[in-house]
Design a protein around this motif. Structure first.
Motif, PDB file in Angstrom:
ATOM      1  N   PHE A 185       0.804  -1.229   0.000  1.00  0.00           N
ATOM      2  CA  PHE A 185       0.000   0.000   0.000  1.00  0.00           C
ATOM      3  C   PHE A 185       0.835   1.278   0.000  1.00  0.00           C
ATOM      4  CE2 PHE A 185      -3.704  -2.024   2.660  1.00  0.00           C
ATOM      5  CZ  PHE A 185      -3.982  -2.892   1.629  1.00  0.00           C
ATOM      6  N   ALA A 189      -5.199  12.021   3.792  1.00  0.00           N
ATOM      7  CA  ALA A 189      -4.851  10.789   4.507  1.00  0.00           C
ATOM      8  C   ALA A 189      -5.572  10.754   5.857  1.00  0.00           C
ATOM      9  CB  ALA A 189      -3.343  10.684   4.703  1.00  0.00           C
ATOM     10  N   ARG A 238      -9.146   9.688   5.953  1.00  0.00           N
ATOM     11  CA  ARG A 238      -9.391   8.256   5.833  1.00  0.00           C
ATOM     12  C   ARG A 238      -9.392   7.549   7.187  1.00  0.00           C
ATOM     13  NH1 ARG A 238      -9.350   5.722   1.172  1.00  0.00           N
ATOM     14  NH2 ARG A 238      -8.652   6.880  -0.653  1.00  0.00           N
ATOM     15  N   TYR A 239      -8.457   7.908   8.062  1.00  0.00           N
ATOM     16  CA  TYR A 239      -8.195   7.004   9.184  1.00  0.00           C
ATOM     17  C   TYR A 239      -8.646   7.496  10.541  1.00  0.00           C
ATOM     18  CZ  TYR A 239      -3.875   9.626  10.357  1.00  0.00           C
ATOM     19  OH  TYR A 239      -2.975  10.577  10.740  1.00  0.00           O
ATOM     20  N   VAL A 241       1.339   5.876  11.131  1.00  0.00           N
ATOM     21  CA  VAL A 241       0.501   5.923   9.934  1.00  0.00           C
ATOM     22  C   VAL A 241       1.416   6.140   8.742  1.00  0.00           C
ATOM     23  CG1 VAL A 241      -1.291   7.185   8.698  1.00  0.00           C
ATOM     24  CG2 VAL A 241      -1.577   6.633  11.127  1.00  0.00           C
ATOM     25  N   SER A 242       2.124   7.260   8.724  1.00  0.00           N
ATOM     26  CA  SER A 242       3.093   7.477   7.645  1.00  0.00           C
ATOM     27  C   SER A 242       4.033   8.598   8.022  1.00  0.00           C
ATOM     28  CB  SER A 242       2.394   7.845   6.334  1.00  0.00           C
ATOM     29  OG  SER A 242       3.335   7.921   5.273  1.00  0.00           O
ATOM     30  N   ARG A 263      -0.701   5.165  -4.575  1.00  0.00           N
ATOM     31  CA  ARG A 263       0.511   4.437  -4.984  1.00  0.00           C
ATOM     32  C   ARG A 263       0.265   3.483  -6.142  1.00  0.00           C
ATOM     33  NH1 ARG A 263       3.961  -0.320  -2.551  1.00  0.00           N
ATOM     34  NH2 ARG A 263       6.061   0.437  -2.922  1.00  0.00           N
ATOM     35  N   PHE A 264      -1.002   3.050  -6.321  1.00  0.00           N
ATOM     36  CA  PHE A 264      -1.322   2.113  -7.394  1.00  0.00           C
ATOM     37  C   PHE A 264      -1.630   2.836  -8.697  1.00  0.00           C
ATOM     38  CE2 PHE A 264      -2.394   0.126  -3.364  1.00  0.00           C
ATOM     39  CZ  PHE A 264      -1.699  -1.060  -3.460  1.00  0.00           C
ATOM     40  N   THR A 312       2.546   4.001   2.586  1.00  0.00           N
ATOM     41  CA  THR A 312       1.850   4.505   3.773  1.00  0.00           C
ATOM     42  C   THR A 312       1.190   5.859   3.542  1.00  0.00           C
ATOM     43  OG1 THR A 312       3.893   5.537   4.577  1.00  0.00           O
ATOM     44  CG2 THR A 312       3.392   3.300   5.367  1.00  0.00           C
ATOM     45  N   ALA A 313       1.654   6.624   2.553  1.00  0.00           N
ATOM     46  CA  ALA A 313       1.285   8.040   2.470  1.00  0.00           C
ATOM     47  C   ALA A 313      -0.192   8.290   2.195  1.00  0.00           C
ATOM     48  CB  ALA A 313       2.127   8.743   1.399  1.00  0.00           C
ATOM     49  N   ASP A 314      -0.873   7.323   1.565  1.00  0.00           N
ATOM     50  CA  ASP A 314      -2.268   7.564   1.200  1.00  0.00           C
ATOM     51  C   ASP A 314      -3.231   7.357   2.366  1.00  0.00           C
ATOM     52  OD1 ASP A 314      -1.714   8.057  -1.616  1.00  0.00           O
ATOM     53  OD2 ASP A 314      -1.270   5.920  -1.753  1.00  0.00           O
ATOM     54  N   GLY A 315      -2.757   6.765   3.466  1.00  0.00           N
ATOM     55  CA  GLY A 315      -3.621   6.574   4.624  1.00  0.00           C
ATOM     56  C   GLY A 315      -4.340   5.236   4.661  1.00  0.00           C
ATOM     57  N   TYR A 316      -4.157   4.388   3.649  1.00  0.00           N
ATOM     58  CA  TYR A 316      -4.817   3.086   3.657  1.00  0.00           C
ATOM     59  C   TYR A 316      -4.321   2.225   4.826  1.00  0.00           C
ATOM     60  CZ  TYR A 316      -5.878   4.228  -1.284  1.00  0.00           C
ATOM     61  OH  TYR A 316      -6.292   4.824  -2.443  1.00  0.00           O
ATOM     62  N   VAL A 317      -3.012   2.247   5.058  1.00  0.00           N
ATOM     63  CA  VAL A 317      -2.464   1.483   6.185  1.00  0.00           C
ATOM     64  C   VAL A 317      -3.007   2.044   7.499  1.00  0.00           C
ATOM     65  CG1 VAL A 317      -0.333   0.963   7.455  1.00  0.00           C
ATOM     66  CG2 VAL A 317      -0.393   0.742   4.967  1.00  0.00           C
ATOM     67  N   GLU A 336       5.826   9.498   5.178  1.00  0.00           N
ATOM     68  CA  GLU A 336       6.154   9.686   3.761  1.00  0.00           C
ATOM     69  C   GLU A 336       5.177  10.625   3.052  1.00  0.00           C
ATOM     70  OE1 GLU A 336       9.023   8.511   2.973  1.00  0.00           O
ATOM     71  OE2 GLU A 336       9.209   7.333   4.825  1.00  0.00           O
ATOM     72  N   VAL A 337       4.435  11.441   3.807  1.00  0.00           N
ATOM     73  CA  VAL A 337       3.650  12.483   3.160  1.00  0.00           C
ATOM     74  C   VAL A 337       4.628  13.340   2.350  1.00  0.00           C
ATOM     75  CG1 VAL A 337       2.218  14.544   3.578  1.00  0.00           C
ATOM     76  CG2 VAL A 337       1.904  12.483   4.986  1.00  0.00           C
TER      77      VAL A 337
END
Lengths: 250, 250, 250
Positions: A13, B54, B57-58, B39-40, B178-179, A15-20, B42-43
């Motif tokens: 995933f 992000a 989302r969480y 969480v991240s 990321r995808f 990590t930056a998109d927040g899905y994790v 890597e923003v």
């Protein structure tokens, strides 16, 4: 000190998109007091093979009862099954696409097919299917309660090298790591040479047996032969990638 | 098992420089026995908008009482306020630059302005202002004890799409993950088509409704329409980035 | 709440290959109930200097008793020693190549040489030597039980700037962070200017003292002078990297 339930996470995933972040929130809400252990979220996107090889390295290193959540899932939203596995006293949860093969190859492994709840997002089973199942296992729910037995999970294997009549082993590179070491499918040996990318490289026991900058082959930490450069990247120097051919001669 | 205090971390620091290491040390020294959840880090540097999306989302996925530390802070060392927020039974700590908007949009949200201690580094409020405040909240200190009420925190919103007389929805890409999925500001719909980058893409329910390699639009995991390529990157194929225009037709 | 043993991790492994996953599994099997804290696994491969500077930032920020595991180890499989250190009531474990210098510079620091078990992989001491030693320290095993005293561990120091007769300080860039800030080896000062890459940059107290986009020098969060661009990357704009020369004038 009393250990808490352990759930490890391996995803592609980033990590930056927040899905994790979402996935961990679901886990910690459904199984409070669980220790989450990040293995990686940097598996190359949709690269089942990289996920499988990483999992092979670590899954049995964790205490019994550990739940390994593995979400490398290019088939989300298709007919591929979502599964949970009990193997060697650990649990695994993820898609049935071969990424869980290291645990499925244990003869006593048991696999169940997870039910996809009606409201689950068809693009994010990590959050809506896999994380809830991992949390249930972390709380002590029995595998059989998560779904019906799943008879023939997808198993992928590393290709076997050929063994020629003259004793040569003809193998290939199966992974390149961050250091530029090219890991082959040949069991490590001491002595002999490896032909790779038009070059002949000696097999040594340790980096200390070669001068700085030298190309060597040696037995890596899982027992497989690796092509490496002391203090450098063998993959970059020799142009190696997954599938590059190697010939190992005694 | 009894849960411990939870503090999640979202930053644009990367990890290699050791800034995150410092921040975590401050947190664990000031609030021993806290569970830190990455969480991240890597923003993209100083990208408030990515941090905001992000966080959206969480933040509500975590148990009540969770403290969300968010440090994407291009304005450190300027007049921007440092704040803590109580919203929906969770806490948030970070700069007052809009990155905390998802929690501020809850009508009952309360915001206080953090005091910057005299010795605080003017370049690293994450370590010297935000982490100590997050640790205090994790230890159970009341929000009101952290500073005076802060009346008008900065709120950013995702732009609303236009709705045309013929029923067309004219929106845009707000994020690329990321995808290579391009997430739009249009609520997901089943049926119809999307015009994007000179191409018409069908809206489907799930990836399984399209052949491998096909471009599709579908409802993503937050309910927004996404442009995606099955087994590939739609953003790369179509050249999409934040701000790319889309037309959704029933 | 009762704190559990703390082990922090700093490596150059990346995470995707599963090496970090293995190492954490070994730690959690040998020291159940330990809190693992990821500092970074993104140190540039084999870059001892980056690891040393990151460690300098964070190691004393953690509670007494914390174990810092540091594996940046280009010399694995050579004659370099594997060591454990007790310093300022914290512990450190890693290779004897200078990466642990920040803790070794404390006069009362004690160092022992770890025994390499016969079956240890010659390419992965992180898993087979350092993680077991860190786990032992986390469980409360005394330093002296891990091996014999090691008399002269390798110590690296940041180069000292020159001080000229006219008061100019002639220093250099020792690190560039993710934001493009160039950290120098000159102690921060208020007032004066810095000559760097053919440009003269004012020394300010905080980013707020300069307009957006301006180049400035200011005291960073460890007390050293940094060359920075407000809302941008000074390193990219000026072409700065480790070793770039700076002249600081009052």
């Amino acid at each position: 000190m009393q250990a808490r339930p352990l759930v490890t996470l391996l995803t592609d995933f980033g990590t930056a998109d927040g899905y994790v972040g979402e996935l961990k929130g679901v886990l910690l809400s459904a199984a409070p007091g669980t220790d989450l252990v990040d293995v990686s979220h940097e598996v190359p996107p949709q690269d089942i093979e990289s996920g499988r090889l990483a999992l092979a390295r670590y899954w049995r290193r964790y205490p019994e009862g550990t739940v390994h959540l593995v979400v490398v899932d290019p088939g989300v939203g298709t007919e591929r099954a979502a599964v949970a596995v009990a193997s060697a006293d650990r649990f695994l949860v993820g898609p049935d696409n071969g990424v869980l093969s290291p645990a499925l190859l244990v003869p006593s492994a048991r696999t169940v097919r997870l039910t996809v709840p009606p409201g689950a997002s068809p693009t994010f089973h990590g959050r809506d299917v896999f994380a809830p199942a991992a949390a249930a296992l972390a709380r002590g729910v029995a595998l059989a309660e998560l779904g019906p037995a799943h008879a023939h999970p997808v198993v992928r294997r590393t290709p076997e090298p050929e063994r020629w009549a003259d004793g040569t082993v003809a193998g290939e590179v199966v992974a390149v790591d961050r250091f530029g070491n090219a890991i082959t499918n040949c069991m490590g040996l001491h002595g002999g040479t490896v032909e790779v990318a038009g070059t002949t490289v000696p097999i040594v026991r340790a980096y200390g047996d070669a001068p700085p900058g030298a190309l060597v082959a040696l037995t890596g930490s899982t027992g497989l032969l690796e092509i490496a450069q002391r203090d450098g990247s063998a993959a970059r120097r020799l142009g190696l990638s997954r599938g590059s051919k190697v010939l190992v001669r005694r």
